[in-house]
Design an enzyme around this catalytic site. Structure first.
Site, PDB file in Angstrom:
ATOM      1  CB  CYS A 150      13.536  19.599  54.349  1.00 43.21           C
ATOM      2  SG  CYS A 150      12.916  18.222  55.333  1.00 43.21           S
ATOM      3  CG  HIS A 179     -14.164   5.041  51.067  1.00 39.86           C
ATOM      4  ND1 HIS A 179     -15.181   5.890  50.735  1.00 39.86           N
ATOM      5  CD2 HIS A 179     -13.019   5.720  50.848  1.00 39.86           C
ATOM      6  CE1 HIS A 179     -14.673   7.037  50.325  1.00 39.86           C
ATOM      7  NE2 HIS A 179     -13.360   6.966  50.380  1.00 39.86           N
TER       8      HIS A 179
END
Length: 717
Positions: free
Chosen positions: A27, A639
């Protein structure tokens, strides 16, 4: 090969190699990677690459590399690498027969992952952003041309006689961008909605032709009519009413026996945005009912046949009414509550720009210029921009003072992009959003600049060419607020003083009060010491002392771990039964791709604590995963549960933040394991040493019941 050859190679290596890239686009300031596995990306290596301002991970596969104004050249140099030969147009060519998703589908999936709960709101702002983003360059170019012309007029190099050939030509140099802006936006908007962009451009172009304009001014466009009778007939069908508020004429005529409101759509942005939204429905509906073999002819033909009248009769007048209404409302606020308006705009922009929510205001600026002949939003907006750049200068001053080469390059590049180009993204993504204390200092600068422009604008109102008295700073051009575009503002001295105040206040506050938390400052000092030691070939003896001192200064901060003390054990983050990775039931952890470790099943408590002391490098927004790096380089992943990312944070209460220092035993999160079970996910908490291969040995202790804080993994050097 371009000038960025080495950086281009380093970036590709940093994202895990060309084989890890599913898609690459760019972009205005960033390279946008879609990766097969972001775990293969080396963030630290990327951030240390010359030309890279920052790295932003958006999702499990989306990674942005912030480059700044040179992003297009960097993108081109990357695409020119020999190993990128199988990449075309920024997207890896897919094997049509392999059953995998197309690049467009991958793109849609990844964007969907980053959207919030109100997806239609996200899609709307994304549509606005992508409709404007490709034309930022020409808008900036046109605003700089206007600034140069104003300087030449002020220096009496060219005459300000509006009808002189020289001035007419000068106006044509920038006027083309703004006059044909609706066609450009229609093209980009249609492309964003996956409609033939040339159809969108053609529809908008139809209501900007001399023939259409002749309906409202038969005398001016007399050459359009083949006979005097034709001109008279057009003129007799014309009815005009003067708008007292705007001082303009609103005209209607009869077409096919129906009343059509006539407008000059040059410079309008709302009409093309509304038009392409309706066009997408018509175009895709035609695609569904017309056979593929004749779609090339009949879909564009029927789309134009339907949409040009709808735009002329309905969408065009609605778009003009909408733009006029919003512009008049803000103009009323600027006139009747100038202090509120001038302060509100710069205070809001720091929060709107990072989310891409500033595009509606940008559209209003363009509409104001088109309908009122001037805009009053860009002046207050400029104070935010210069407060932003001032904060960056403050960071640069600290970096120079502390001999921080890495931050000096980041801040220096961002400051140059801001002051010369009016681009705030390098400052925002490279610095401000990474160090939230910057905002506390910068907002004071925004307030000071907005207050200055309100006071001076009230005391010294300006009179426009048509006699209108305006309080505040105005401009007749859409400008990127940089040093180079100061001349485009009316009441230039008021604007210059206000942005100087905003710039100076932010710079002084950041330079004196710092932009980092004590923990971030300590980490930076340790990094600088390591870099200096590496450069000199000596051991970084001063780093631990600097770290300890800085952390000690913060009452609530945990003391830094002595860098000389090796991490020999990893502790249990929760009470339960220690099992092997193979017993966790997760294929990725079982493969040990994320390092050696273990799982703790049957949790006996709801609190999950830090297994080591160090800096939190990763804190999942969903609260299910935490990455900690110790001072001696051991990287531990915690986790909680399997596939619990799908719970979107439900049942997880996060107690820490990324970048925070923790001690072993500090609370990371509180988990409602009943909700985890109800959602159908295993409750085992997995813990791995992700850089196991760099260590001498990682030995888990499994098959035993453990309490939080018990040693469960032995580390050997």
């Amino acid at each position: 090969m371009g000038k960025n050859q080495e950086s281009a190679k380093a970036i590709i290596a940093g994202v895990g190699g060309v084989g890890n890239i599913s898609m690459l686009t760019h972009c205005a300031t960033r390279l946008r990677f879609t990766l097969k596995d972001t775990g293969k990306a080396d963030t630290e290596a990327l951030e240390g690459t010359k030309g890279v301002l920052a790295v932003v991970k958006q999702s499990d596969t989306a990674l942005q590399v912030v480059i700044g104004g040179g992003v297009e050249q960097m993108y081109n140099d990357i695409m020119a690498l020999p190993e990128m030969a199988n990449v075309k147009g920024g997207e890896v060519e897919d094997d049509a027969d392999d059953g995998e998703l197309t690049n467009d589908q991958v793109k849609a999936q990844e964007r969907a992952k980053t959207k919030g709960k109100n997806k239609w709101v996200d899609s709307f702002f994304e549509f606005l952003s992508d409709s404007f983003r490709p034309i930022i360059g020409v808008l900036l170019g046109a605003s700089l041309i206007i600034a140069i012309i104003n300087v030449l007029i002020a220096c009496h190099v060219v005459s300000n006689e509006t009808q002189s050939p020289t001035m007419l030509f000068c106006r044509a140099m920038y006027r083309g961008v703004f006059y044909f802006l609706p066609i450009m936006i229609a093209y980009n908007g249609a492309k964003k909605l996956k409609v033939d962009p040339w159809v969108g451009a053609a529809i908008m172009g139809a209501v900007m032709t001399p023939e259409f304009l002749a309906l409202a001014d038969p005398v001016k466009y007399a050459s359009i009519f083949s006979t005097t009778d034709g001109q008279n007939a057009a003129q007799s069908a014309l009815t005009c009413v003067t708008n007292a508020t705007l001082g303009t004429d609103s005209c209607t005529t009869q077409v096919f026996g129906l009343t059509m409101q006539l407008n000059d759509y040059s410079g309008n942005v709302f009409v093309p945005l509304l038009m392409v939204a309706v066009l997408a429905l018509v175009y895709k509906g035609l695609q569904r009912i017309i056979p593929n073999s004749v779609q090339l002819v009949f879909v564009p033909f029927l789309s134009m046949l339907v949409m040009i009248p709808i735009t002329a009769f309905i969408i065009g007048p609605i778009g003009v009414w909408l733009g006029n209404g919003l512009g008049i409302g803000l103009a009323w606020m600027n006139t009747n509550a100038p202090f509120v308006f001038a302060i509100l705009i710069p205070m809001l922009y720091p929060f709107l720009v990072p989310l891409g929510l500033h595009w509606p205001l940008n559209a209003l600026m363009l509409m104001n210029i088109d309908t009122l002949g001037y805009d009053f939003i860009q002046g207050p907006m400029g104070t935010w921009n210069f407060a932003c750049f001032g904060a960056t200068l403050g960071v640069l001053i600290i970096a120079i003072r502390e001999k921080d080469t890495q931050m000096k390059e980041t801040a220096g590049g961002a400051l140059a992009a801001g002051l010369l180009g009016g681009v705030s993204e390098p400052s925002l993504y490279g610095i401000h959003l990474r160090y939230k204390n910057v905002y506390k200092r910068m907002l004071v600068g925004c307030f000071a600049g907005g207050l200055s422009i309100a006071i001076l604008g009230w005391l010294f109102p300006s009179t426009l060419a048509d006699g209108t008295v305006v309080r505040g700073v105005t401009t007749t051009a859409f400008a990127f607020t940089s040093l180079l575009t100061i001349p485009v503002f009316n009441q230039m001295w008021v604007y210059a003083i206000s942005i100087a105040i905003a710039f100076a206040v932010s710079a002084v506050l950041v330079a004196t009060l710092d932009y980092r938390t004590p923990e971030q400052k300590a980490e930076a000092h340790a990094r600088i010491a390591r870099e200096q030691a590496k450069a000199s070939g000596a051991a970084p003896a001063a780093a631990p002392a600097a770290t300890a001192t800085a952390v000690k200064a913060a009452p609530k901060a945990a003391p830094a771990q002595d860098a000389a003390v090796a991490t020999n054990e990893v502790l249990a983050p929760i009470a339960g039964h220690a099992v092997t990775l193979e017993e966790t039931g997760d294929a990725v952890f079982s493969s040990k791709a994320l390092g050696e470790g273990l799982g703790i099943a049957d949790p006996k408590d709801s609190k999950v604590v830090a297994p080591v002391a160090g800096i939190l490098k990763t804190v999942a927004k969903t609260g299910h995963a935490y990455g900690i790096k110790t001072d001696d380089g051991v990287e531990v992943l915690v986790h909680i549960g399997i596939d619990t990312v799908k719970m979107n944070g439900e049942g997880f209460t996060v107690a820490v933040a990324k970048g925070q220092r923790v001690n072993a035993g500090d609370l990371l999160a509180t988990v409602d394991f009943d909700k985890v079970r109800a959602a159908g996910h295993p409750t085992v908490t997995v813990m791995t040493v992700t850089n196991s291969k760099k260590l001498g040995g990682v030995t888990p202790r499994t098959g035993i019941d453990v309490k939080a804080g018990d040693a469960v993994i032995d580390i050997a050097r």
